[in-house]
Design an enzyme around this catalytic site. Structure first.
Site, short mmCIF file in Angstrom:
data_model
loop_
_atom_site.label_atom_id
_atom_site.label_comp_id
_atom_site.label_asym_id
_atom_site.label_seq_id
_atom_site.Cartn_x
_atom_site.Cartn_y
_atom_site.Cartn_z
N CYS A 134 2.11 47.00 31.69
CA CYS A 134 0.91 46.42 31.11
C CYS A 134 0.08 47.57 30.54
O CYS A 134 0.24 48.71 30.97
CB CYS A 134 0.12 45.62 32.14
N GLY A 187 -3.84 48.84 28.93
CA GLY A 187 -5.26 48.61 28.74
C GLY A 187 -5.60 48.13 27.34
O GLY A 187 -4.99 48.54 26.36
N HIS A 203 0.06 56.58 40.12
CA HIS A 203 0.12 56.18 38.71
C HIS A 203 -0.65 57.15 37.81
O HIS A 203 -1.75 56.85 37.36
CB HIS A 203 -0.45 54.76 38.58
N CYS A 219 -1.33 53.22 29.64
CA CYS A 219 -0.35 53.33 30.72
C CYS A 219 1.09 53.34 30.22
O CYS A 219 1.98 53.76 30.95
CB CYS A 219 -0.52 52.18 31.72
#
Length: 392
Positions: free
Chosen positions: A378, A380, A348, A90
């Site tokens: 954040c 993964g 997103h 992300c």
């Protein structure tokens, strides 16, 4: 060292994955569109650009084969511009910006095209997943679905379902207000594409030309009561994540042109802002959403700043549970965070989001008279990433 500045921003609108306008649009078309418009808006000789650095959460399928280089070719830019694709899930788009800034600051590049792209429609379900046997035996949480990590954060740190739904509602309302006021217009480059539509009764698929000019994931008519009535995705005790308090699967691309400040001045280009720094940190994979609480302090310490020195925050709303934990643990003023809504409402596209948020920070920060902004994500697998920007 040279001084990296951002001189232009352009992005596609964000489309709903599978059901939205970009459901059969190739990743090279998305990234090429954003790249073409970002370079045109910069108003510079494209030959000044040395490299094209793009983030992508799933660099495979329609976003495989080095999508960063494809973006250059699809945009009609000079073949002299190289290309590399970076993956930090992300935070991939934010990572691309950091790498572009480092190329200018440390290597002396005059200009770099950076961005992020994701076509979730074109790669889901992921075709190339192959978990490692040793990791599955010793650290299987590294492969834990993100929904489960979000539920873990909520249960472990006491983030109530009510609080999560309230953040989801706030995100929707802020995005609706920003959209109505045209606060996304300066960054968006409308795009005409072919969309596939399937008849629910007959199963027939037809194709239609559509022009998408604004993000299509948000739900401005939603109510808090409606969000509170949604069932969690997972069943059982301590399950909180719903379709209303989590980010949406979506497609899109965002691009920025970065230059050395002196080179921009020579070219007569007025920068939008300056890249000031980047930091990352790791955390336990089963609570990956709290990564920003480790990355942000590292970023601010290096810059000699505190949370209170930051005028505007873009904290990715992958899930309401982790966004709330990060906001409250870091002590971020809610009135300074995601002022135009976040990924819960906007959508997103994994690799795009960091670049999208950085671009929005430039325009919204100037509108508000903000001087310093932070984009934080954040990631993964248990990571956090944070970028510091000065807004002109």
């Amino acid at each position: 060292m040279n001084d990296p500045v951002i001189v232009s921003v352009a992005r596609t609108p964000i489309g709903k994955a599978a059901r939205g306008s970009f459901n059969i649009t190739h990743g090279a078309d998305l990234s090429g569109h954003a790249a073409e418009h970002a370079v045109a808006r910069a108003g510079i000789d494209p030959a000044l650009i040395e490299d094209s650095i793009w983030g992508c959460g799933y660099p495979q399928g329609v976003t495989g084969r080095n999508i960063a280089r494809q973006a250059v070719i699809r945009a009609g830019l000079p073949v002299s511009i190289a290309g590399t694709t970076v993956n930090r899930f992300c935070a991939s788009g934010l990572q691309a910006i950091a790498m572009g800034g480092h190329m200018i600051a440390a290597e002396g590049a005059k200009a770099v095209l950076v961005g992020g792209v994701e076509s979730i429609s074109g790669v889901q379900p992921p075709p190339d997943e192959a978990p490692n046997k040793w990791i599955m035996e010793h650290k299987p949480d590294l492969y834990l679905p993100m929904i489960d990590t979000a539920d873990n954060v909520a249960a472990r740190y006491g983030i109530s379902r009510a609080a999560q739904d309230a953040l989801g509602y706030q995100s929707q309302m802020r995005t609706a207000e920003a959209q109505e006021a045209g606060r996304f217009d300066a960054e968006i480059a409308p795009m005409t594409v072919t969309m596939a539509k399937k008849d629910k009764e007959t199963g027939e698929v037809t194709h239609h030309e559509v022009t998408i000019a604004q993000d299509e994931c948000n739900r401005p008519s939603t109510t808090l009561e409606a969000l509170q009535g949604l069932k969690p995705v997972r069943q059982g005790e301590n399950k909180f994540v719903t379709a209303g308090n989590a980010s949406q699967l979506s497609d899109g691309a965002a691009a920025l042109v970065m230059m050395d400040a002196k080179e921009a001045e020579r070219a007569g280009v007025e920068p939008l802002g300056r890249f000031r720094g980047f930091a990352v940190a790791g955390c336990e994979p089963d609570e990956m959403g709290i990564g920003p609480v480790f990355a942000v302090p590292r970023l601010l310490e290096r810059a000699g700043l505190t949370v209170d020195d930051i005028d505007l925050w873009e904290l990715n709303e992958a899930f309401a549970s982790q966004a709330l934990y990060c906001r409250d643990t870091l002590g971020i003023d809610n009135d300074k965070m995601n002022v135009s809504g976040g990924s819960i409402s906007v959508g997103h596209p994994f690799g795009m989001t960091g670049a999208r948020m950085a671009g929005h920070l430039m325009f919204e920060g100037k509108r508000r008279g903000a001087k310093l902004g932070v984009v934080t994500m954040c990631v993964g697998g248990g990571q956090g990433a944070a970028g510091l920007f000065e807004i002109f």
